[in-house]
Write a protein that holds these residues in place. Structure first.
Motif, PDB file in Angstrom:
ATOM      1  N   GLU A 121       0.715  -1.295  -0.053  1.00 35.37           N
ATOM      2  CA  GLU A 121      -0.071  -0.218   0.032  1.00 35.37           C
ATOM      3  C   GLU A 121       1.036   1.143  -0.047  1.00 35.37           C
ATOM      4  O   GLU A 121       0.446   2.092  -0.542  1.00 35.37           O
ATOM      5  CB  GLU A 121      -0.912  -0.116   1.138  1.00 35.37           C
ATOM      6  CG  GLU A 121      -1.974  -1.117   0.975  1.00 35.37           C
ATOM      7  CD  GLU A 121      -2.669  -1.454   2.451  1.00 35.37           C
ATOM      8  OE1 GLU A 121      -2.427  -0.614   3.307  1.00 35.37           O
ATOM      9  OE2 GLU A 121      -3.764  -1.993   2.710  1.00 35.37           O
ATOM     10  N   ARG A 124       2.407   1.610  -3.431  1.00 36.05           N
ATOM     11  CA  ARG A 124       1.251   2.101  -4.348  1.00 36.05           C
ATOM     12  C   ARG A 124       1.026   3.679  -4.206  1.00 36.05           C
ATOM     13  O   ARG A 124       1.063   4.393  -5.169  1.00 36.05           O
ATOM     14  CB  ARG A 124       0.151   1.129  -4.012  1.00 36.05           C
ATOM     15  CG  ARG A 124      -1.178   1.494  -5.082  1.00 36.05           C
ATOM     16  CD  ARG A 124      -2.472   1.031  -4.371  1.00 36.05           C
ATOM     17  NE  ARG A 124      -2.680   1.748  -3.234  1.00 36.05           N
ATOM     18  CZ  ARG A 124      -3.510   1.264  -2.004  1.00 36.05           C
ATOM     19  NH1 ARG A 124      -4.074   0.210  -2.375  1.00 36.05           N
ATOM     20  NH2 ARG A 124      -3.617   1.788  -0.916  1.00 36.05           N
ATOM     21  N   LEU A 198      -2.838  -4.511  -5.370  1.00 44.03           N
ATOM     22  CA  LEU A 198      -2.373  -4.126  -6.689  1.00 44.03           C
ATOM     23  C   LEU A 198      -3.055  -5.018  -7.873  1.00 44.03           C
ATOM     24  O   LEU A 198      -2.507  -5.868  -8.290  1.00 44.03           O
ATOM     25  CB  LEU A 198      -0.806  -4.183  -6.860  1.00 44.03           C
ATOM     26  CG  LEU A 198      -0.024  -3.649  -5.670  1.00 44.03           C
ATOM     27  CD1 LEU A 198       1.370  -4.285  -5.907  1.00 44.03           C
ATOM     28  CD2 LEU A 198       0.101  -1.974  -5.697  1.00 44.03           C
ATOM     29  N   TRP A 215       3.963  -4.031 -11.235  1.00 41.03           N
ATOM     30  CA  TRP A 215       2.774  -3.417 -11.405  1.00 41.03           C
ATOM     31  C   TRP A 215       2.739  -1.842 -11.609  1.00 41.03           C
ATOM     32  O   TRP A 215       3.704  -1.355 -11.534  1.00 41.03           O
ATOM     33  CB  TRP A 215       2.117  -3.368  -9.885  1.00 41.03           C
ATOM     34  CG  TRP A 215       0.920  -2.807  -9.896  1.00 41.03           C
ATOM     35  CD1 TRP A 215      -0.222  -3.147 -10.381  1.00 41.03           C
ATOM     36  CD2 TRP A 215       0.384  -1.532  -9.454  1.00 41.03           C
ATOM     37  NE1 TRP A 215      -1.330  -2.578 -10.251  1.00 41.03           N
ATOM     38  CE2 TRP A 215      -1.026  -1.340  -9.516  1.00 41.03           C
ATOM     39  CE3 TRP A 215       0.807  -0.280  -8.673  1.00 41.03           C
ATOM     40  CZ2 TRP A 215      -1.874  -0.360  -9.247  1.00 41.03           C
ATOM     41  CZ3 TRP A 215       0.446   0.653  -8.440  1.00 41.03           C
ATOM     42  CH2 TRP A 215      -1.017   0.565  -8.693  1.00 41.03           C
ATOM     43  N   HIS A 217       1.038   1.737 -12.318  1.00 38.58           N
ATOM     44  CA  HIS A 217      -0.062   2.552 -11.977  1.00 38.58           C
ATOM     45  C   HIS A 217      -0.787   3.293 -12.851  1.00 38.58           C
ATOM     46  O   HIS A 217      -0.127   4.265 -13.551  1.00 38.58           O
ATOM     47  CB  HIS A 217       0.524   3.531 -10.606  1.00 38.58           C
ATOM     48  CG  HIS A 217      -0.365   4.404 -10.212  1.00 38.58           C
ATOM     49  ND1 HIS A 217      -1.855   4.182 -10.122  1.00 38.58           N
ATOM     50  CD2 HIS A 217      -0.124   5.379  -8.999  1.00 38.58           C
ATOM     51  CE1 HIS A 217      -2.474   4.996  -9.392  1.00 38.58           C
ATOM     52  NE2 HIS A 217      -1.436   5.811  -8.718  1.00 38.58           N
TER      53      HIS A 217
END
Length: 218
Positions: A121, A124, A198, A215, A217
C-alpha cells in the motif's frame, strides 16, 4: 532451499562460502528492462550498499535509496560518486518512506522483512500515475512447482558462482552482508494478497529462490 536434503545444503553452504555471488544483483538488469529508458525519479527500498540505486541513476534524474541499516547505508554513500543524482536515507519501511511520488519504485529481497500488505500500500501510494513498481522477493517453499524450481536452481547456482568467481575464492559481496530472515508467506499467498492491493499485478516464480512482481499505476 528447504526441499533439499540437509547434506546437500551443507555442501552448498561450503561451496558458496568460498565462491559467493549475489543472487539479487542477478536480477538488476531485468529490473531495468521493466520501465522506460528515462524517468524523472526512482525510489529503491532496502537499497543496501547501493548497487541498484547506482544503476537506476543511469535512467532517472534523481534516485532515493532507503535502508534501515545505518552501517550499510553509510557504505552505500562511500561507494556512490557525488556526481550521481543519488541520495540515501536511513529509515524503516514502510512508515519511514519519503512521500514521493516516484516514477519507479524497486524493492529487492526485502519485502519478506516487512508487513506485506502495508508495504505494498505504501509503495502504491508513492507511485506516480504511469509509474512502475518492480519487486524481487523471497517466498516460502510449499508447492511442487516451488520444489521443482529449487532443485533446478542448484546446478545453475553452482555454474553462476563459478562464472562470477572464475574458480577463485572471492570476498562476500557487500550487498549480501545485511541481516536476513526466512520468508513466511508462500507464493500463492503472495499472489493473492498482492493482487488485492495491486489489481493486475504480474507475478512469476523465478530461478534462484526468488519471485518477481511488476505493477504499473494506471
Amino acid at each position: 532451499m528447504t526441499s533439499l536434503p540437509r547434506r546437500v545444503l551443507r555442501a552448498l553452504d561450503r561451496f558458496h562460502a568460498a565462491r559467493p555471488w549475489d543472487h539479487n544483483a542477478h536480477f538488476h538488469r531485468w529490473i531495468l528492462r521493466q520501465f522506460p529508458r528515462r524517468v524523472e525519479s526512482a525510489l529503491d527500498v532496502g537499497c543496501g550498499s547501493g548497487d541498484l540505486a547506482r544503476l537506476l541513476a543511469g535512467r532517472a534524474q534523481r534516485v532515493h535509496g532507503v535502508d534501515a541499516d545505518p552501517a550499510i547505508t553509510a557504505r552505500a554513500r562511500e561507494l556512490t560518486s557525488t556526481a550521481l543524482p543519488v541520495t540515501y536515507t536511513v529509515a524503516d519501511a514502510p512508515a519511514g518512506l519519503p512521500d514521493g511520488p516516484y516514477d519507479v519504485i524497486t524493492c529487492v529481497a526485502v519485502l519478506h522483512h516487512l508487513p506485506f500488505s502495508r508495504a505494498l500500500e505504501a509503495f502504491r501510494d508513492r507511485l506516480a500515475p504511469g509509474g512502475t513498481l518492480v519487486i524481487v522477493g523471497v517466498a516460502r517453499e510449499r508447492t511442487p512447482a516451488d520444489h521443482l524450481l529449487s532443485v533446478a536452481s542448484v546446478p545453475l547456482n553452482i555454474v553462476m558462482a563459478l562464472l562470477e568467481n572464475r574458480g577463485r575464492p572471492a570476498p562476500r559481496p557487500v550487498s549480501m552482508t545485511a541481516r536476513t530472515s526466512p520468508a513466511d508467506m508462500t507464493f500463492p499467498e503472495i499472489v493473492r494478497e498482492a493482487r488485492a492491493v495491486l489489481p493486475g499485478a504480474r507475478l512469476r516464480r523465478r530461478l534462484f529462490w526468488r519471485y518477481t512482481l511488476v505493477w504499473r499505476h494506471r
